[in-house]
Every structure is written in C-alpha cells, then in structure tokens.
Design a protein around this motif. Structure first.
Motif, PDB file in Angstrom:
ATOM      1  N   THR A 104     -53.146 -41.743  -8.238  1.00 12.01           N
ATOM      2  CA  THR A 104     -52.231 -42.352  -8.182  1.00 12.01           C
ATOM      3  C   THR A 104     -50.943 -42.617  -6.805  1.00 12.01           C
ATOM      4  OG1 THR A 104     -51.720 -40.111  -9.805  1.00 12.01           O
ATOM      5  CG2 THR A 104     -49.674 -41.673  -8.201  1.00 12.01           C
ATOM      6  N   PRO A 105     -51.034 -44.437  -6.829  1.00  6.10           N
ATOM      7  CA  PRO A 105     -51.096 -45.183  -5.378  1.00  6.10           C
ATOM      8  C   PRO A 105     -49.976 -43.863  -5.147  1.00  6.10           C
ATOM      9  CG  PRO A 105     -49.341 -46.140  -7.245  1.00  6.10           C
ATOM     10  CD  PRO A 105     -50.699 -44.883  -8.092  1.00  6.10           C
ATOM     11  N   GLN A 106     -49.162 -43.857  -3.215  1.00  4.30           N
ATOM     12  CA  GLN A 106     -48.805 -43.709  -2.596  1.00  4.30           C
ATOM     13  C   GLN A 106     -47.386 -43.779  -2.815  1.00  4.30           C
ATOM     14  OE1 GLN A 106     -49.731 -39.794  -2.430  1.00  4.30           O
ATOM     15  NE2 GLN A 106     -49.114 -40.035   0.038  1.00  4.30           N
ATOM     16  N   PRO A 107     -45.891 -43.046  -2.752  1.00  5.62           N
ATOM     17  CA  PRO A 107     -44.899 -43.363  -2.269  1.00  5.62           C
ATOM     18  C   PRO A 107     -44.442 -44.543  -1.695  1.00  5.62           C
ATOM     19  CG  PRO A 107     -44.209 -41.456  -2.718  1.00  5.62           C
ATOM     20  CD  PRO A 107     -45.551 -41.971  -2.610  1.00  5.62           C
ATOM     21  N   VAL A 108     -43.677 -45.719  -1.749  1.00  3.50           N
ATOM     22  CA  VAL A 108     -43.293 -46.563  -0.826  1.00  3.50           C
ATOM     23  C   VAL A 108     -42.297 -45.957  -0.347  1.00  3.50           C
ATOM     24  CG1 VAL A 108     -42.249 -48.701  -0.247  1.00  3.50           C
ATOM     25  CG2 VAL A 108     -44.196 -48.587  -1.172  1.00  3.50           C
ATOM     26  N   LEU A 109     -41.857 -45.151   0.915  1.00  2.00           N
ATOM     27  CA  LEU A 109     -40.585 -44.899   1.628  1.00  2.00           C
ATOM     28  C   LEU A 109     -39.982 -45.148   2.889  1.00  2.00           C
ATOM     29  CD1 LEU A 109     -42.025 -40.787   0.470  1.00  2.00           C
ATOM     30  CD2 LEU A 109     -40.410 -42.075  -0.351  1.00  2.00           C
ATOM     31  N   GLN A 110     -39.055 -44.955   2.965  1.00  2.00           N
ATOM     32  CA  GLN A 110     -38.123 -45.124   4.565  1.00  2.00           C
ATOM     33  C   GLN A 110     -39.249 -44.123   5.415  1.00  2.00           C
ATOM     34  OE1 GLN A 110     -33.848 -44.893   4.733  1.00  2.00           O
ATOM     35  NE2 GLN A 110     -34.411 -47.254   5.609  1.00  2.00           N
ATOM     36  N   VAL A 111     -38.593 -44.627   6.745  1.00  2.38           N
ATOM     37  CA  VAL A 111     -40.302 -43.632   7.464  1.00  2.38           C
ATOM     38  C   VAL A 111     -38.575 -44.361   9.070  1.00  2.38           C
ATOM     39  CG1 VAL A 111     -41.381 -42.761   8.834  1.00  2.38           C
ATOM     40  CG2 VAL A 111     -41.431 -43.531   7.137  1.00  2.38           C
ATOM     41  N   LEU A 112     -37.969 -42.663   9.312  1.00  6.14           N
ATOM     42  CA  LEU A 112     -37.331 -42.870  10.819  1.00  6.14           C
ATOM     43  C   LEU A 112     -38.325 -42.756  11.753  1.00  6.14           C
ATOM     44  CD1 LEU A 112     -34.242 -41.432   9.109  1.00  6.14           C
ATOM     45  CD2 LEU A 112     -34.546 -44.443   9.717  1.00  6.14           C
ATOM     46  N   LEU A 113     -38.509 -43.023  13.113  1.00  3.35           N
ATOM     47  CA  LEU A 113     -39.310 -43.096  14.446  1.00  3.35           C
ATOM     48  C   LEU A 113     -37.765 -42.028  14.997  1.00  3.35           C
ATOM     49  CD1 LEU A 113     -41.242 -44.996  14.878  1.00  3.35           C
ATOM     50  CD2 LEU A 113     -41.598 -43.021  13.577  1.00  3.35           C
ATOM     51  N   CYS A 114     -38.194 -40.758  15.366  1.00  2.00           N
ATOM     52  CA  CYS A 114     -37.044 -39.624  16.128  1.00  2.00           C
ATOM     53  C   CYS A 114     -38.237 -39.073  17.519  1.00  2.00           C
ATOM     54  CB  CYS A 114     -36.625 -38.461  15.551  1.00  2.00           C
ATOM     55  SG  CYS A 114     -35.781 -39.295  13.926  1.00  2.00           S
ATOM     56  N   ALA A 115     -37.365 -39.309  18.793  1.00  3.99           N
ATOM     57  CA  ALA A 115     -37.673 -39.105  20.002  1.00  3.99           C
ATOM     58  C   ALA A 115     -37.847 -37.562  20.056  1.00  3.99           C
ATOM     59  CB  ALA A 115     -36.936 -39.320  20.921  1.00  3.99           C
ATOM     60  N   GLU A 116     -37.272 -36.614  19.512  1.00  4.14           N
ATOM     61  CA  GLU A 116     -37.741 -35.091  18.987  1.00  4.14           C
ATOM     62  C   GLU A 116     -38.657 -34.413  18.041  1.00  4.14           C
ATOM     63  OE1 GLU A 116     -33.423 -36.192  21.212  1.00  4.14           O
ATOM     64  OE2 GLU A 116     -34.232 -36.793  19.427  1.00  4.14           O
ATOM     65  N   VAL A 117     -39.052 -33.431  18.076  1.00  2.00           N
ATOM     66  CA  VAL A 117     -39.948 -33.225  17.429  1.00  2.00           C
ATOM     67  C   VAL A 117     -39.438 -31.608  16.826  1.00  2.00           C
ATOM     68  CG1 VAL A 117     -42.612 -32.534  16.617  1.00  2.00           C
ATOM     69  CG2 VAL A 117     -42.033 -34.571  18.055  1.00  2.00           C
ATOM     70  N   PRO A 118     -38.857 -31.722  15.730  1.00  6.76           N
ATOM     71  CA  PRO A 118     -37.876 -30.387  15.645  1.00  6.76           C
ATOM     72  C   PRO A 118     -39.076 -29.301  14.903  1.00  6.76           C
ATOM     73  CG  PRO A 118     -37.881 -32.321  13.814  1.00  6.76           C
ATOM     74  CD  PRO A 118     -38.437 -32.817  14.856  1.00  6.76           C
ATOM     75  N   GLN A 119     -38.890 -27.832  15.981  1.00  8.16           N
ATOM     76  CA  GLN A 119     -40.062 -27.014  15.363  1.00  8.16           C
ATOM     77  C   GLN A 119     -39.481 -26.526  13.789  1.00  8.16           C
ATOM     78  OE1 GLN A 119     -41.048 -25.161  19.109  1.00  8.16           O
ATOM     79  NE2 GLN A 119     -41.266 -23.044  17.765  1.00  8.16           N
ATOM     80  N   GLN A 120     -37.845 -25.706  14.103  1.00  7.36           N
ATOM     81  CA  GLN A 120     -37.415 -25.421  12.960  1.00  7.36           C
ATOM     82  C   GLN A 120     -35.809 -25.577  13.067  1.00  7.36           C
ATOM     83  OE1 GLN A 120     -37.354 -21.181  13.143  1.00  7.36           O
ATOM     84  NE2 GLN A 120     -37.159 -20.666  15.399  1.00  7.36           N
ATOM     85  N   THR A 121     -35.803 -25.173  11.576  1.00 10.02           N
ATOM     86  CA  THR A 121     -33.896 -25.489  11.268  1.00 10.02           C
ATOM     87  C   THR A 121     -33.513 -24.401  11.927  1.00 10.02           C
ATOM     88  OG1 THR A 121     -33.658 -24.735   9.114  1.00 10.02           O
ATOM     89  CG2 THR A 121     -34.615 -27.067   9.377  1.00 10.02           C
ATOM     90  N   LEU A 122     -31.989 -24.381  12.004  1.00  2.57           N
ATOM     91  CA  LEU A 122     -30.646 -22.939  12.391  1.00  2.57           C
ATOM     92  C   LEU A 122     -30.896 -22.373  11.725  1.00  2.57           C
ATOM     93  CD1 LEU A 122     -28.989 -21.881  14.490  1.00  2.57           C
ATOM     94  CD2 LEU A 122     -27.516 -22.796  13.445  1.00  2.57           C
ATOM     95  N   ALA A 123     -31.273 -22.582  10.606  1.00  2.40           N
ATOM     96  CA  ALA A 123     -31.709 -21.567   8.923  1.00  2.40           C
ATOM     97  C   ALA A 123     -32.373 -20.820   9.162  1.00  2.40           C
ATOM     98  CB  ALA A 123     -31.358 -21.704   7.841  1.00  2.40           C
ATOM     99  N   ASP A 124     -34.039 -21.299   9.707  1.00  2.00           N
ATOM    100  CA  ASP A 124     -35.331 -20.635   9.754  1.00  2.00           C
ATOM    101  C   ASP A 124     -34.693 -20.026  11.165  1.00  2.00           C
ATOM    102  OD1 ASP A 124     -36.342 -22.564   8.357  1.00  2.00           O
ATOM    103  OD2 ASP A 124     -36.475 -23.627   9.339  1.00  2.00           O
ATOM    104  N   PHE A 125     -34.067 -20.078  12.267  1.00  2.00           N
ATOM    105  CA  PHE A 125     -34.201 -19.259  12.877  1.00  2.00           C
ATOM    106  C   PHE A 125     -33.180 -18.121  12.929  1.00  2.00           C
ATOM    107  CE2 PHE A 125     -31.008 -18.218  17.071  1.00  2.00           C
ATOM    108  CZ  PHE A 125     -32.199 -18.183  17.903  1.00  2.00           C
ATOM    109  N   VAL A 126     -32.241 -18.214  11.840  1.00  3.14           N
ATOM    110  CA  VAL A 126     -30.768 -16.442  11.279  1.00  3.14           C
ATOM    111  C   VAL A 126     -32.053 -16.195  10.959  1.00  3.14           C
ATOM    112  CG1 VAL A 126     -29.457 -16.271  10.108  1.00  3.14           C
ATOM    113  CG2 VAL A 126     -29.415 -18.304  12.121  1.00  3.14           C
ATOM    114  N   LYS A 127     -33.301 -16.097  10.380  1.00  7.80           N
ATOM    115  CA  LYS A 127     -33.705 -15.491   9.531  1.00  7.80           C
ATOM    116  C   LYS A 127     -34.425 -15.167   9.970  1.00  7.80           C
ATOM    117  CE  LYS A 127     -36.273 -16.088   4.940  1.00  7.80           C
ATOM    118  NZ  LYS A 127     -36.888 -17.175   4.105  1.00  7.80           N
TER     119      LYS A 127
END
Length: 521
Positions: free
Chosen positions: A248-271
């Motif tokens: 199956t061909p891979q989908p064509v998606l919009q991609v944004l390049l962001c300067a910071e690499v997130p490690q987790q979300t606030l939800a993960d941190f609180v949990k």
C-alpha cells in the motif's frame, strides 16, 4: 638678500607673572629674551612639518600673540566653554566607565541611589536577554537554518527513530537529524493528525520561549519505515515480516519541522508523577507553578498577536528537556521530574475563526466556556482546570458542572504552594466573569507564589507602596549577587527557572505587587 632661517625660541609652558609694560613680544632675531620681557606664549600642538616650522597662517617674523593674563603654577588652564556632553545612559554603564562620566551621573537629582537602582534594572535586562538566547538560540542562526531547510523533504533528513518520540492530541513527532554548518542538528518532524493542522497561524507567531518554533514545512509521502500509531494501514510491517506483493503506498502528508524535540506531553508528566507528588510535595508543586507560569506567559504572547491556543488540555501541551544536553546525549531521556522542562504551546487558531457563543446567564457562560475546546475568553477556565489536573485532583467536566461556585473540589494542603494554587484555581473558575481573574493576573499570582512577597512580610509592617518598593529593591540586589556568586563558584550556567525569575524582577513594580497581593492574600 634672503633672510637667514629663524632661530628657535625658548618657550615656557606658563607665564608666572603679568607682562611688564612695553614688552609685549619678542622681535625676530633676538637670540635671548631681554630682562623685563619674560612673557612667552604657550606652545601650540606640534604640526606635521616639524617642531621648528611656523604655523601656516602667519609668517615666521610675525609677532606672537601675548597672553591677556598669567596663570599660577599648578592652576588649570582657563576653561573654554564647549557644549557639555550629556551624561551616559544607565544602560551603557559598566565597571570600566570613565570617572568623569560617573561624576556627571552622581550630580544628577537621582543621586547615588537612582544610579545604582537603574544599573540593577539594566543589568537584569541584559542577563534576561542573554539567558533567553541560550534557551531558544540566536534569532539570526534560526533564520539561516530556515533558509537552508527551504525546499527540503524527507530525503534530505535523517530519520533517527521510526517510532514517534512524542504523541500529542493533534500530532505525531519524529526525531530527525540534519547537517548544518558542519554540525549534526536534531529537531522534530511534526505530522499533524487529520483535521488538526494550524500551519497558517503557526508560521507568523514570532519567537517566544513557550511557543513552538516552526523552521520549515513540506508535503511528501511518509517514509515507509515510520510508524503512525493508531492509524490502520499507515504503518510499516517491520523488517522481519514479508512485504506484500502490492504494498500500500504511503500517504502524502503535510510535515512541519520544529526546532524543539518534545519528550512528552503535560498529560504524560502528570500521569507519571504521582509518586513524586506524594514523596516531595513541595518540589512537585513548585514545578507545577513554574509550568503554569510558562503557559500563562505563552497565552499572553498569543493574545498580543490575536491568536488563541487551539485546545488547552494537557495532551496538547509539550514538554522539552531543558537545558539541552550535550550533542552526544540528546538522544538519551532523563526523568523530567528532577528538573524543570520547557512547556510549549503547539496548536493555534485565529481569534476571529471561532468566537465564544453568546450566553444570557452566568451559569450558561460558565458551562459553555468549560465545554468548548478553547474559546479565547475561556482560557482562564481551562487554566483553572489544569491546576486541579496537575495537583492530581479529579476535575472532570461532568463533576465540575455539578458544583456551585463555592463548592469546587478540595485541594489538599501539602506544601507552601497548595493554598495559593487553590486560591488561584477558585479565582480562575469563578462563575461570574467579572470576578474571574485574567491570564495576566494569574501570571502575577504565580510569580508571587514562587518568589514573593510572602504574607509574613506584612506581619510586622502595614502593607504599603513604600514597603513593597523597598522589598523589590533589596530583592533585585540580592538576585544579582546570587548570579555573581554562582558565576564565581563555576556552577552551572543559569537555566530556565533563573530566566523566569529575571523576567519577574525585571518588569514588576510596587503597584503591581500591591494589586496582586491584595487578590492573593
């Protein structure tokens, strides 16, 4: 016949007495000064033609101009009246500033106290700007990187991990590498989930420590090795499995390049922080105050640009390890509970795109504000809910709608921050919009909770503007001394918490402190 060249004349630097009558000058050819004619002109600066050459504007036989009066030895030369140079700005003062310039400032009406206080404020501003550049990087370098990434796609990037390093409520984040200026950089490739893109808004938000920075964008087929969790048919089969005859061909998606690499979300941190909250409540709740402060500062920045947070929930708030580890250790994860992470807002929409629904009563206004994803005027309500979520108190929408204004869930008193956070949550979740504090006021309350003034300051002295001004001046001085001592002790460079503290003492006034402490205490 040609005249012989002039003989050099003896010259004194100063005349010691007034000239005698009739002896106003020396004539050409006199080899020695005669008795009674002691007057000599003060020598002019030497000209390029040599010490014996006469000035261009008079012939060698012209008489020298006499002095109108003599000067005593040691007496300064008569002052001319040039225009007095303005005193230097306090922002320009350094330890090496000339004493003459310092003297002008000390003669000003502000005096020594005004000079010292002004220098402290200017120093805090410089320190704050330096620490911010350390946290987010130089603006010029980011612009060069954006230009280098223009037109680049997946083929120009090195995918470092096939699995997302972080999954938020609206996007997947993949860690990618890119060589720039002979260095291997790491940043995040953000793949928005369906119907969650906010690219047009995010491209024009400017630089802020609490706002996700966009470096580039492109549209391309997703590499086959990348995995999108939870999306059937859009993930690789893995290297150990047989590939189908007609993949199956891979989908064509919009991609944004962001300067910071997130490690987790606030939800993960609180949990994952229940144990930390139980064993070190003071440390954990202080971290909670600092995270909420970053969020409020980011929301203030967005409101200044007529932009609002898309969905203000823990799942859409990203945490980035801070300070950044050395290049060789960037791939290693460290527990975020031990240090303060940067909080990033990552989804946005223009204010005019979604307006808050009109309501005819306070009760309807309150419930609709909580139920809506995040209308602009409901940011305060959502931040109030976040306080309860960070403190591990159940504040689900179904439960909170069943409470009256004075019957919000109880927040246990576990540290010196508990009562203040409870007070702030009550003010943010007030049913009457007129009684509800704004995001700007919430930011001020969090700063007072973190760095004072605390209530015991007013135990012996009545609260007044003069008392708060004096407290503020002393705290600024002590903060600068702490930075100096830490620097002399070769400790770690200032980090995120020090920058937030600098931001507070750089801009706060005694009038703001009076208003905030009135509301908080």
């Amino acid at each position: 016949d040609a005249l012989p060249p002039p003989l050099p004349k003896k010259q004194l630097q100063r005349a010691e007495s007034l000239p005698e009558p009739g002896s106003s000058h020396l004539c050409y050819g006199d080899p020695e000064p005669q008795a009674g004619s002691i007057l000599y002109s003060i020598p002019a600066p030497p000209l390029p033609h040599g010490p014996g050459a006469p000035p261009r504007d008079r012939p060698p036989w012209a008489p020298k101009k006499p002095l109108t009066k003599s000067q005593s030895l040691g007496e300064p030369l008569a002052r001319s009246s040039p225009q007095k140079a303005p005193p230097p700005s306090l922002k320009e003062l350094t330890f090496g500033t000339a004493d003459g310039e310092l003297g002008q400032l000390l003669e000003s009406p502000a005096g020594v106290c005004g000079v010292v206080l002004g220098c402290q404020e200017a120093s805090l501003a410089r320190l704050s700007a330096h620490m911010q550049e350390e946290l987010v990087g130089p603006e010029e370098r980011q612009q060069l990187l954006e230009a280098e990434l223009a037109g680049k796609r997946w083929a120009a990037l090195g995918v470092l991990e096939p699995q997302p390093c972080c999954q938020s409520g609206d996007a997947w984040y993949f860690r990618v590498g890119f060589t720039f200026e002979h260095r291997q950089l790491q940043f995040a490739a953000k793949v928005p989930k369906p119907c969650c893109s906010s690219l047009g808004v995010q491209s024009s938000l400017g630089t802020h420590c609490s706002i996700q920075r966009l470096l580039g964008r492109f549209t391309d087929r997703l590499p086959r090795e990348l995995v999108l969790p939870g999306i059937p048919g859009k993930q690789s089969q893995g290297p150990s499995r047989e590939e189908p005859a007609c993949p199956t061909p891979q989908p064509v998606l919009q991609v944004l390049l962001c300067a910071e690499v997130p490690q987790q979300t606030l939800a993960d941190f609180v949990k994952g922080s229940h144990a930390l909250h139980r064993t070190s409540p003071g440390h954990y709740e202080r971290l909670g105050c600092l995270l909420l402060l970053q969020l409020c500062m980011g929301l203030e920045h967005l409101r200044g640009q007529n932009v609002a947070q898309g969905d203000l929930c823990p799942e859409n708030l990203l945490l980035v390890q801070c300070p950044c580890p050395p290049q060789g250790l960037q791939g290693q994860k460290e527990p975020l509970g031990l240090s303060l992470p940067r909080l990033l807002i990552s989804s946005f929409f223009k204010v005019q795109e979604r307006q808050r629904p009109h309501s005819s009563s306070q009760e309807q206004d309150w419930s609709q504000g909580l139920a809506a994803p995040s209308p602009p005027a409901a940011a305060e309500l959502n931040v109030g809910r976040l306080i309860y979520q960070i403190l591990h108190v159940d504040i689900s929408l179904e439960n909170i709608l069943g409470f009256r204004s004075k019957r919000l869930p109880e927040i246990p008193s576990l540290s010196i921050y508990s009562a203040g956070l409870k007070r702030l949550a009550t003010l943010l979740l007030h049913r009457d919009p007129q009684e509800r504090v704004s995001i700007e006021q919430a930011r001020g309350i969090l700063q007072v909770l973190l760095w004072g003034p605390r209530q015991e300051l007013f135990a012996r002295s009545t609260k007044s503007l003069e008392l708060l001004r004096s407290w503020l001046e002393v705290k600024r001085a002590l903060l600068l001394l702490r930075f100096a001592e830490n620097s002399a002790g070769a400790r770690d460079s200032p980090g995120l918490e020090e920058w937030l503290c600098c931001q507070y003492f750089q801009g706060v006034t005694e009038h703001t402190l009076y208003q905030v402490t009135q509301v908080l205490y």
